[in-house]
Design a protein around this motif. Structure first.
Motif, PDB file in Angstrom:
ATOM      1  N   THR A  76      19.516  -2.098  11.274  1.00 23.01           N
ATOM      2  CA  THR A  76      19.961  -2.272   9.881  1.00 23.01           C
ATOM      3  C   THR A  76      20.636  -1.004   9.371  1.00 23.01           C
ATOM      4  O   THR A  76      21.665  -1.054   8.685  1.00 23.01           O
ATOM      5  N   GLN A 108      19.410  -9.002   5.957  1.00 27.62           N
ATOM      6  CA  GLN A 108      18.237  -9.479   6.674  1.00 27.62           C
ATOM      7  C   GLN A 108      17.291 -10.221   5.721  1.00 27.62           C
ATOM      8  O   GLN A 108      16.684 -11.204   6.085  1.00 27.62           O
ATOM      9  N   ASP A 156      22.967  -9.261   9.495  1.00 25.48           N
ATOM     10  CA  ASP A 156      21.679  -8.724   9.910  1.00 25.48           C
ATOM     11  C   ASP A 156      20.685  -9.875  10.005  1.00 25.48           C
ATOM     12  O   ASP A 156      20.231 -10.381   8.978  1.00 25.48           O
TER      13      ASP A 156
HETATM   14 MG   LIG Z   1      16.555  -4.468  10.142  1.00 28.28          MG
END
Ligand SMILES: [Mg+2]
Ligand SMILES: Nc1ncnc2c1ncn2[C@@H]1O[C@H](COP(=O)(O)OP(=O)(O)OP(=O)(O)O)[C@@H](O)[C@H]1O
Lengths: 402, 221
Positions: free
Chosen positions: B45, B90, B165
């Motif tokens: 990330t 994410q 992500d």
């Molecule tokens: Mg991550």
């Protein structure tokens, strides 16, 4: 093109999300603006009243018969009218006294009851429209013409309407206007006529009235004097008493100064309280927005990730604060006006001062000032939070909010 | 074309310095789909954030279309995020006060969008199977639905690059396949470049090239 989302609507939606907090913050600004606005309006009304000059304040010196000095003072200050007379020669003598700029006579005629519809006692005040400078300013505001013949103007608490005809000492008079409340019982319960009308009324009262009255044409009750620049009312008063026998000269400066001092003290007090209130509101709003920025970090970071510039974030936060403070300010304007209106009677009676709204341009300035003030409050309060919000690193902001 | 040169990011927590992204260099050709796999905490990330201009690297550079994005000023970098590139995060990334539709068109609030947005937004919502949820708020949607709204939003600016992500993290296999089909379609039709972080070997397998990230280091898988 479709409905796009704008920063403004994002701000509005955020405010609606936490409606209770929004309302509480808004109310804080409302209270401060209401306090400040009503205080300023009140003080400027008072100053306006002083400027226009009331009956008792409009003249720098009041000349009355020596024997009636106490009664005259009581009449003017406490509003307990009595009648007394002296020779018209006093007027001519007064005009020649050094320092006198203008002099005008008035007649105070003892309470007359008229029983056409009600039974009320009113005080009759006669003035000379050609030379008058004390009553005319009041009349001009309401009547917009000179008083002639048997026309009268009624004080605020005299229960008559424009168009009514009422008899005094056997003569019928036409009510052509009513006065704004002046704050003086003496004034508010009076009826105003010209000197000529008063003499004519007295002359014909022997045939027409049950209780006749005698006022010779060469009698007047008082001389009102305006002093030249460079002379103090006190000095002119002393001179008048020295030059003319049998009179008492009352300088008004003392009265004005007392009122001015009262107003000044009041203003300082109100200002101090308002400043404290304002600082508190500012701190409260600033702190609230600091927390708002903190709890919305993630969202702000996401907006940045979507391409919001620092400036957009700054604008969003400031906009939210200004929306709150300006709405609060407008509510405060309305609340403050209602407050003043509600307590108008109390203000008038406790200050024994006429209560005149300032002229429209001044009023507009005050309203604009209040709105600007509330806008500045929002802006200042949100400056630091908005700067913090806009300088967050997007990734940090998104992570921290997680 | 994206060129990542010697990118490094360290965090100091309690006196302990950790190199989360450690001298990473690689290139992405225009229209490429590249996946990154790696253990939790390996720095995936963070790497995407560096490439997307969300966090400043300690050293190194990200060169996109010949320009070093970290040499741009705020307006330049924001404009780049607004028009050139999109993130799919994410975790949930919708704005709770806005409806699904409003979330999708949100990027247009921050840039100069002359093209038609409304119709395209509806089209994208249909594509992710949520045309009937336009006026729902995020709180009224499931995690997977929210994710799909975020995916629709990522396309609204017709980006050249998408940094995703774990884009299918909370989606079932069928929906995952649909999303992958959408990505491939966008890739084919518009030459959109994808950099996908994923745990799913299925998804990773569909990429043209796979990278592996481990303790801040990137290597070919
Ligand atoms: Mg991550
Ligand atoms: N702002 C920060 N401060 C301190 N440490 C950080 C910060 N951001 C990331 N890290 C650390 O860097 C490492 C990598 O984080 P990152 O989120 O990039 O991992 P990831 O590969 O995306 O993991 P996952 O697969 O679980 O999402 C982690 O150990 C994390 O704790």
């Amino acid at each position: 093109m479709g409905k796009r989302i704008r920063i403004f609507s994002i701000a509005v939606k955020n405010l609606r999300r936490k409606i209770i907090r929004t309302v509480l913050l808004l109310l804080a600004v409302t209270v401060v603006t209401a306090a400040l606005f009503s205080a300023t309006l009140f003080i400027s009304s008072m100053q306006n009243a002083l400027k226009i000059g009331t009956y008792r304040l409009g003249a720098d010196v009041l000349v009355v018969p020596e024997k009636y000095a106490t009664e005259a003072r009581a009449a003017l200050l406490a509003g307990e009218p009595t009648s007394f007379y002296m020779d018209r020669a006093v007027l001519e003598k007064a005009k020649r006294v050094e320092g006198v700029k203008a002099a005008t006579p008035q007649l105070f005629i003892k309470p007359a009851s008229f029983t056409c519809c009600y039974n009320v006692d009113v005080f009759l005040i006669a003035f000379e429209p050609e030379t008058d400078f004390t009553i005319t300013p009041w009349l001009e505001k309401n009547l917009k013409k000179k008083l002639t013949g048997n026309e009268i103007i009624a004080g605020r608490t005299v229960p008559v309407l424009v168009g009514d005809s009422i008899p005094f000492y056997g003569t019928l008079f036409n009510v052509v206007g009513t006065m704004e409340p002046t704050g003086m019982k003496f004034f508010d319960q009076s009826v105003f006529m010209t000197m000529d009308a008063a003499y004519a009324m007295a002359a014909s009262s022997k045939e027409n009235a049950m209780q006749p009255i005698t006022i010779e044409r060469n009698k007047i009750s008082a001389v009102l004097i305006k002093v030249q620049d460079g002379f103090t009312p006190e000095r002119v008063a002393i001179r008048l008493e020295h030059d003319i026998d049998g009179i008492k000269a009352i300088a008004s400066e003392e009265v004005i100064n007392t009122v001015r001092r009262q107003l000044g003290g009041l203003m300082k007090g109100i200002l101090a309280i308002s400043v404290v209130l304002w600082v508190l509101a500012l701190l409260m709003l600033g702190f609230a927005f600091y927390m708002i920025v903190n709890e919305r970090q993630r969202e702000l970071g996401l907006l940045r990730a979507m391409g919001a510039r620092k400036g957009h974030i700054f604008r969003l936060i400031v906009l939210e604060a200004i929306l709150i403070s300006v709405s609060g300010g407008i509510a405060g304007l309305i609340g403050g006006s209602a407050l003043l209106l509600g307590f108008k009677g109390l203000i008038i009676s406790s200050f024994k001062l006429p209560y005149l709204l300032p002229p429209v341009p001044v009023l507009m300035e005050l309203v604009a000032g209040a709105v600007l003030f509330s806008l500045m409050t929002g802006l200042i309060a949100s400056l630091i939070p908005a700067t913090l919000a806009s300088s967050l690193e997007p990734y940090e902001a998104i992570r921290k909010g997680e | 074309m994206i060129e990542i040169k010697d990118l490094t990011k360290t965090y100091t927590v309690g006196g302990q310095v950790s190199k989360v992204v450690d001298h990473v260099s690689f290139k992405l050709a225009k229209g490429e789909i590249v996946s990154i796999i790696g253990h939790s905490g390996s720095g995936k990330t963070t790497l995407l954030s560096l490439i997307g201009g969300l966090t400043k690297p300690d050293s190194g550079s990200v060169i996109i279309g010949g320009k070093d994005i970290w040499a741009m000023d705020d307006a330049g970098l924001s404009g780049f995020r607004n028009r050139m590139l999109s993130f799919i995060f994410q975790f949930s990334s919708l704005i709770p006060t806005l409806t699904a539709f409003e979330n999708v068109v949100l990027p247009a609030a921050f840039g100069d969008y002359k093209e038609e947005i409304t119709g395209y937004a509806k089209e994208l919502l249909d594509t992710v199977g949520l045309g009937d949820k336009m006026n729902s708020f995020p709180s009224q949607l499931s995690g997977g639905q929210q994710r799909r709204i975020a995916i629709a939003r990522a396309f609204i600016n017709r980006p050249e690059i998408i940094l995703a992500d774990e884009p299918t993290g909370d989606l079932d296999e069928e929906t995952e396949a649909e999303i992958m089909a959408l990505f491939k379609n966008m890739n084919r039709e518009r030459e959109v470049t994808f950099l996908l972080v994923t745990h799913s070997s299925e998804l990773a397998g569909q990429a043209g090239r796979q990278l592996r990230m481990s303790s801040g280091l990137v290597s070919a898988a």
